[in-house]
Enzyme design. Structure first.
Site, PDB file in Angstrom:
ATOM      1  N   SER A   9       0.843  -1.207   0.000  1.00  0.00           N
ATOM      2  CA  SER A   9       0.000   0.000   0.000  1.00  0.00           C
ATOM      3  C   SER A   9       0.872   1.249   0.000  1.00  0.00           C
ATOM      4  CB  SER A   9      -0.895  -0.007   1.235  1.00  0.00           C
ATOM      5  OG  SER A   9      -1.453   1.283   1.397  1.00  0.00           O
ATOM      6  N   HIS A  34      -1.378  -1.359  -4.161  1.00  0.00           N
ATOM      7  CA  HIS A  34      -2.630  -0.995  -3.494  1.00  0.00           C
ATOM      8  C   HIS A  34      -2.652   0.521  -3.255  1.00  0.00           C
ATOM      9  CE1 HIS A  34      -6.124  -2.056  -0.939  1.00  0.00           C
ATOM     10  NE2 HIS A  34      -5.686  -1.133  -0.097  1.00  0.00           N
ATOM     11  N   ASP A  36      -4.864   3.553  -1.534  1.00  0.00           N
ATOM     12  CA  ASP A  36      -5.932   3.867  -0.581  1.00  0.00           C
ATOM     13  C   ASP A  36      -6.434   5.286  -0.797  1.00  0.00           C
ATOM     14  OD1 ASP A  36      -6.166   1.486   1.147  1.00  0.00           O
ATOM     15  OD2 ASP A  36      -4.060   1.889   1.587  1.00  0.00           O
ATOM     16  N   MET A  38      -8.906   8.100   0.181  1.00  0.00           N
ATOM     17  CA  MET A  38      -9.761   8.468   1.329  1.00  0.00           C
ATOM     18  C   MET A  38     -10.232   9.905   1.175  1.00  0.00           C
ATOM     19  SD  MET A  38      -7.581   6.875   4.500  1.00  0.00           S
ATOM     20  CE  MET A  38      -6.726   5.288   4.361  1.00  0.00           C
ATOM     21  N   HIS A  67      -8.516   1.053  -3.627  1.00  0.00           N
ATOM     22  CA  HIS A  67      -9.447   0.843  -2.517  1.00  0.00           C
ATOM     23  C   HIS A  67     -10.054   2.201  -2.175  1.00  0.00           C
ATOM     24  CE1 HIS A  67      -9.763  -0.348   2.054  1.00  0.00           C
ATOM     25  NE2 HIS A  67     -10.939  -0.185   1.483  1.00  0.00           N
ATOM     26  N   MET A  69     -12.144   4.522  -0.094  1.00  0.00           N
ATOM     27  CA  MET A  69     -12.805   4.790   1.181  1.00  0.00           C
ATOM     28  C   MET A  69     -13.386   6.198   1.084  1.00  0.00           C
ATOM     29  SD  MET A  69      -9.816   3.020   3.377  1.00  0.00           S
ATOM     30  CE  MET A  69      -8.781   3.041   1.920  1.00  0.00           C
ATOM     31  N   MET A 138     -11.570  -6.247   5.708  1.00  0.00           N
ATOM     32  CA  MET A 138     -10.795  -5.278   6.481  1.00  0.00           C
ATOM     33  C   MET A 138     -10.441  -5.892   7.831  1.00  0.00           C
ATOM     34  SD  MET A 138     -10.343  -2.680   4.530  1.00  0.00           S
ATOM     35  CE  MET A 138      -9.339  -1.871   5.786  1.00  0.00           C
ATOM     36  N   GLY A 143      -8.916   3.678   7.525  1.00  0.00           N
ATOM     37  CA  GLY A 143      -8.603   5.094   7.750  1.00  0.00           C
ATOM     38  C   GLY A 143      -7.120   5.363   7.915  1.00  0.00           C
ATOM     39  N   PHE A 144      -6.412   4.424   8.519  1.00  0.00           N
ATOM     40  CA  PHE A 144      -5.010   4.682   8.837  1.00  0.00           C
ATOM     41  C   PHE A 144      -4.160   3.422   8.677  1.00  0.00           C
ATOM     42  CE2 PHE A 144      -7.720   7.497  11.253  1.00  0.00           C
ATOM     43  CZ  PHE A 144      -7.176   8.742  10.954  1.00  0.00           C
ATOM     44  N   GLY A 146      -0.831   1.188   9.943  1.00  0.00           N
ATOM     45  CA  GLY A 146      -0.147   0.958  11.212  1.00  0.00           C
ATOM     46  C   GLY A 146      -1.029   0.546  12.375  1.00  0.00           C
ATOM     47  N   ASP A 176      -6.785  -6.701   4.403  1.00  0.00           N
ATOM     48  CA  ASP A 176      -6.160  -5.377   4.463  1.00  0.00           C
ATOM     49  C   ASP A 176      -6.165  -4.855   5.891  1.00  0.00           C
ATOM     50  OD1 ASP A 176      -5.283  -2.798   3.979  1.00  0.00           O
ATOM     51  OD2 ASP A 176      -6.979  -2.227   2.698  1.00  0.00           O
ATOM     52  N   GLY A 177      -4.957  -4.627   6.415  1.00  0.00           N
ATOM     53  CA  GLY A 177      -4.822  -4.009   7.735  1.00  0.00           C
ATOM     54  C   GLY A 177      -4.054  -4.885   8.702  1.00  0.00           C
ATOM     55  N   GLY A 178      -2.926  -4.371   9.163  1.00  0.00           N
ATOM     56  CA  GLY A 178      -2.145  -5.096  10.170  1.00  0.00           C
ATOM     57  C   GLY A 178      -1.497  -6.371   9.675  1.00  0.00           C
ATOM     58  N   GLY A 198       1.082  -2.185   4.265  1.00  0.00           N
ATOM     59  CA  GLY A 198       1.644  -0.838   4.210  1.00  0.00           C
ATOM     60  C   GLY A 198       2.876  -0.748   5.072  1.00  0.00           C
TER      61      GLY A 198
HETATM   62  C1  DX5 Z   1      -6.308   1.214   5.987  1.00  0.00           C
HETATM   63  C2  DX5 Z   1      -5.936   0.981   4.550  1.00  0.00           C
HETATM   64  C3  DX5 Z   1      -4.823   0.038   4.399  1.00  0.00           C
HETATM   65  C4  DX5 Z   1      -3.508   0.483   5.009  1.00  0.00           C
HETATM   66  C5  DX5 Z   1      -2.856  -0.742   5.550  1.00  0.00           C
HETATM   67  O1  DX5 Z   1      -7.471   1.945   6.042  1.00  0.00           O
HETATM   68  O2  DX5 Z   1      -7.035   0.460   3.823  1.00  0.00           O
HETATM   69  O3  DX5 Z   1      -4.637  -0.376   3.049  1.00  0.00           O
HETATM   70  O4  DX5 Z   1      -2.667   1.098   4.078  1.00  0.00           O
HETATM   71  O5  DX5 Z   1      -1.748  -0.364   6.301  1.00  0.00           O
HETATM   72  P1  DX5 Z   1      -1.037  -1.393   7.307  1.00  0.00           P
HETATM   73  O6  DX5 Z   1      -0.543  -2.542   6.481  1.00  0.00           O
HETATM   74  O7  DX5 Z   1       0.060  -0.568   7.902  1.00  0.00           O
HETATM   75  O8  DX5 Z   1      -2.083  -1.829   8.291  1.00  0.00           O
HETATM   76 ZN    ZN Z   2      -6.613  -0.413   1.734  1.00  0.00          ZN
END
Ligand code: DX5
Ligand code: ZN
Length: 222
Positions: A9, A34, A36, A38, A67, A69, A138, A143-144, A146, A176-178, A198
């Protein structure tokens, strides 16, 4: 065991050195990039849109996995298709006539993705299986970058795969996420085949190697 697709990402990349970031993950074997998008409304953060997608399209031949959002993501379907986007993923809560817009995404020549927030039920997919190519689970609230991986997403992926099998479809299942070398193996075994990362990629000194580490961690025995 299913194949593995890593989708770094760019949200976590140094945008001042975007070319270098993309070259690194490409060398490491990334399958998709990827992106994002937003809007500060659907999620409490504001990122990027058309200009960055256009820049990425010039920098790489890898498929762009976008993606959205944003509220009313259907406003961007034809524009992003023209820019060369491959995957257009939307959230059901962001639009009213979901099925119509999924259909429009496909008609525009892109893969249609549907993203499920942690609180969005898997059963929603039963209404639109034939309209989507990809389901995005998800594993954080969007939104973020990390944030910590929500373990409930593992059971959700298993349920999603069971629903898909029942419906006789075999969608791409993205998470997606963590995602880290510690969480990716379990997500893969639960049934995911595409992994957004990410922080675990661009938060390291060596993004190429980070992609290789994630790929290897998928097949590691427990
Ligand atoms: C979060 C995004 C993710 C984000 C993942 O809202 O959709 O794609 O970039 O970041 P990490 O891999 O750091 O959780
Ligand atoms: Zn994403």
């Amino acid at each position: 065991m299913r194949g593995v697709r890593i989708a770094p990402s760019v949200l976590s990349a140094d945008l001042g050195r975007l070319a270098e970031a993309i070259a690194g993950v490409t060398e490491g074997g990334a399958s998709w990039i990827h992106v994002d998008v937003m809007d500060g409304q659907f999620v409490p953060n504001l990122t990027f849109g058309t200009p960055l997608i256009r820049a990425l399209r010039r920098l790489t031949t890898l498929p762009l996995d976008v993606h959205l959002m944003v509220q009313r993501p259907e406003r961007f379907i034809e524009e992003y298709a023209d820019l060369g986007v491959s995957v257009f993923t939307i959230h059901p809560e962001a639009t009213i006539h979901l099925q119509r817009h999924l259909d429009r995404i496909k008609t525009a020549g892109m893969m249609a993705g549907l993203a499920l927030n942690p609180s969005t039920p898997v059963a929603l997919l039963d209404e639109v299986w034939t309209d989507i190519d990809l389901a995005l689970v998800m594993s954080v609230n969007p939104g973020f970058a990390g944030q910590s991986f929500l373990r409930s997403s593992l059971e959700k992926i298993r349920r999603l795969r069971a629903h898909a099998a029942q419906a006789g479809v075999d969608p791409i299942v993205e998470i997606d996420g963590g995602i880290t070398p510690e969480t990716i193996g379990e997500a893969h075994r639960a049934g995911a085949d595409t992994f957004v990362a990410g922080t675990a990629v661009f938060g390291t000194d060596d993004p190429a190697n980070a992609v290789r580490t994630l790929t290897r961690a998928c097949s590691a025995q427990v």
